[in-house]
Design a protein around this motif. Structure first.
Motif, short mmCIF file in Angstrom:
data_model
loop_
_atom_site.label_atom_id
_atom_site.label_comp_id
_atom_site.label_asym_id
_atom_site.label_seq_id
_atom_site.Cartn_x
_atom_site.Cartn_y
_atom_site.Cartn_z
N UNK A 100 -1.44 -9.29 -2.62
CA UNK A 100 -0.12 -9.07 -2.02
C UNK A 100 -0.23 -8.40 -0.66
N UNK A 101 -1.15 -7.47 -0.51
CA UNK A 101 -1.34 -6.80 0.78
C UNK A 101 -1.90 -7.76 1.82
N UNK A 102 -2.72 -8.69 1.38
CA UNK A 102 -3.20 -9.74 2.30
C UNK A 102 -2.02 -10.60 2.76
N UNK A 103 -1.10 -10.86 1.83
CA UNK A 103 0.11 -11.61 2.19
C UNK A 103 0.96 -10.82 3.16
N UNK A 104 1.08 -9.51 2.93
CA UNK A 104 1.87 -8.67 3.82
C UNK A 104 1.30 -8.68 5.23
N UNK A 112 8.84 -2.48 6.28
CA UNK A 112 7.81 -2.23 5.29
C UNK A 112 7.23 -0.83 5.44
N UNK A 113 7.24 -0.07 4.35
CA UNK A 113 6.70 1.28 4.38
C UNK A 113 5.21 1.26 4.70
N UNK A 114 4.49 0.29 4.15
CA UNK A 114 3.05 0.22 4.38
C UNK A 114 2.75 -0.09 5.84
N UNK A 115 3.49 -1.02 6.43
CA UNK A 115 3.26 -1.36 7.82
C UNK A 115 3.62 -0.19 8.73
N UNK A 116 4.71 0.50 8.41
CA UNK A 116 5.11 1.65 9.23
C UNK A 116 4.07 2.77 9.13
N UNK A 117 3.53 2.97 7.92
CA UNK A 117 2.50 3.99 7.74
C UNK A 117 1.24 3.62 8.52
N UNK A 118 0.88 2.35 8.45
CA UNK A 118 -0.30 1.89 9.19
C UNK A 118 -0.11 2.08 10.69
N UNK A 119 1.09 1.79 11.20
CA UNK A 119 1.37 1.98 12.62
C UNK A 119 1.23 3.45 13.01
N UNK A 120 1.73 4.33 12.14
CA UNK A 120 1.61 5.76 12.41
C UNK A 120 0.15 6.18 12.47
N UNK A 148 0.46 7.41 -9.37
CA UNK A 148 1.02 6.60 -8.29
C UNK A 148 0.58 7.11 -6.92
N UNK A 149 0.27 8.39 -6.82
CA UNK A 149 -0.26 8.91 -5.56
C UNK A 149 -1.57 8.21 -5.21
N UNK A 150 -2.44 8.10 -6.20
CA UNK A 150 -3.72 7.41 -5.97
C UNK A 150 -3.48 5.94 -5.66
N UNK A 151 -2.50 5.35 -6.31
CA UNK A 151 -2.17 3.94 -6.07
C UNK A 151 -1.67 3.74 -4.64
N UNK A 152 -0.83 4.65 -4.16
CA UNK A 152 -0.34 4.56 -2.79
C UNK A 152 -1.48 4.72 -1.78
N UNK A 153 -2.40 5.64 -2.07
CA UNK A 153 -3.57 5.82 -1.21
C UNK A 153 -4.43 4.56 -1.19
N UNK A 154 -4.58 3.96 -2.35
CA UNK A 154 -5.35 2.72 -2.45
C UNK A 154 -4.75 1.63 -1.59
N UNK A 155 -3.41 1.50 -1.66
CA UNK A 155 -2.74 0.43 -0.90
C UNK A 155 -2.87 0.62 0.60
N UNK A 156 -2.61 1.83 1.08
CA UNK A 156 -2.69 2.03 2.53
C UNK A 156 -4.14 1.96 2.99
N UNK A 157 -5.06 2.41 2.15
CA UNK A 157 -6.48 2.31 2.50
C UNK A 157 -6.93 0.87 2.60
N UNK A 158 -6.51 0.05 1.67
CA UNK A 158 -6.90 -1.36 1.68
C UNK A 158 -6.24 -2.07 2.86
#
Length: 296
Positions: A221-225, A239-247, A279-289
């Motif tokens: 899904x993150x590859x799709x994003x 997208x929260x993930x994209x905004x976090x990555x931009x930051x 879920x904290x670890x899951x969120x870290x995993x997603x932004x890390x990936x």
């Protein structure tokens, strides 16, 4: 009146169709239920029984076309004014599920409704905990909370939409891989200022994949994003993930996060597939990936 559309993949949708069929008959409405199997790798013979119910049809595709195309295909076959999309691994919480939607159609001028998602309170097997915890905390949201951020808290697993509106704004068929096709669809509605009315009319999400499979699907899904972010500028601001990555890029630490993820990936995966995933670890995993994907 109502076309109920169910995309199927590796699941027995017959109990769902049977319940929906009964409720529609009880309501005395004009209806149809269309179920299409997107070339499942695990054939379920019970799905064939759908076609023997009145006003119901079932088709098996020979080739997988993906989550966007199959929803558009279902809509193209629909004959009625309202489309009710339901995932195959869901089930109405209440026996007045259909009549409740009909009531809102008759009373409201809105063209999109979302009824909500709930999960059973019974704790699943240890190897399925991550999906269950995620669903409980991030998807099973009370209607009062959903209304505060209606676009963020809408999922296409239980959405009712006017067919004339869907015909104008279908799913983006450029999205062929798993994930975020629903997000892109909802963001299109937001960009077009199309209101979504949140009501209390939930379905149970029943199919809990293993934590390992859920992680694998999350990576896809993150590859799709990443693909969406490069082809649809509207998503970048939502997208929260994209905004976090931009930051992280602005802070010039995105490459550092990518390297840390690569070092800690196996440890994170071990934790997330354990008996106590967070879920904290899951969120870290997603932004890390996601940082890792962008660094490639």
């Amino acid at each position: 009146m109502l076309s109920i559309l169910i995309p199927i993949y590796n699941y027995n949708a017959y109990p769902l169709v049977l319940e929906l069929h009964k409720q529609c008959i009880d309501c005395g409405i004009d209806f149809e239920i269309i179920a299409i199997d997107d070339a499942s790798t695990q054939h379920n013979s019970e799905n064939n029984s759908v076609q023997f119910l009145t006003n119901c049809s079932f088709v098996e595709l020979l080739e997988n076309i993906g989550r966007s195309k199959i929803r558009n295909l279902l809509a193209s076959k629909a004959n009625y004014d309202w489309l009710l999309y339901l995932d195959c691994d869901t089930f109405p919480k209440n026996s007045d599920f259909i009549s409740n939607y009909i009531k809102h159609i008759n009373l409201s001028t809105k063209k999109v409704f979302f009824g909500g998602i709930v999960y059973t309170k019974e704790k699943p097997a240890n190897n399925q905990l991550l999906r269950w915890i995620f669903g409980q905390k991030r998807e099973a949201i009370a209607v009062s909370e959903r209304k505060k951020n209606p676009y963020k808290n809408t999922f296409v697993s239980n959405i009712l939409i006017k067919k004339t509106l869907f015909d104008i704004f279908p799913f983006d068929e450029k999205i062929t891989k798993y994930g975020y096709e629903d997000f892109a669809f909802i963001q299109t509605l937001k960009q077009e200022n199309i209101e979504i009315e949140h009501i209390e009319n939930p379905i149970f999400h029943l199919n809990l994949e293993t934590s390992a499979l859920f992680l694998s699907k999350t990576k896809t899904a993150l590859e799709t994003l990443l693909f969406i972010s490069k082809t649809n500028s509207k998503i970048e601001f939502e997208s929260k993930i994209i905004k976090t990555h931009k930051m992280l890029c602005d802070l010039k630490i995105n490459l550092l996060i990518s390297k840390l993820f690569q070092k800690q990936q196996l440890r994170l995966e071990h934790h997330l597939t354990s008996e106590k995933p967070t879920l904290l670890a899951f969120d870290c995993y997603k932004i890390g990936y996601f940082c890792y994907l962008n660094s490639k």
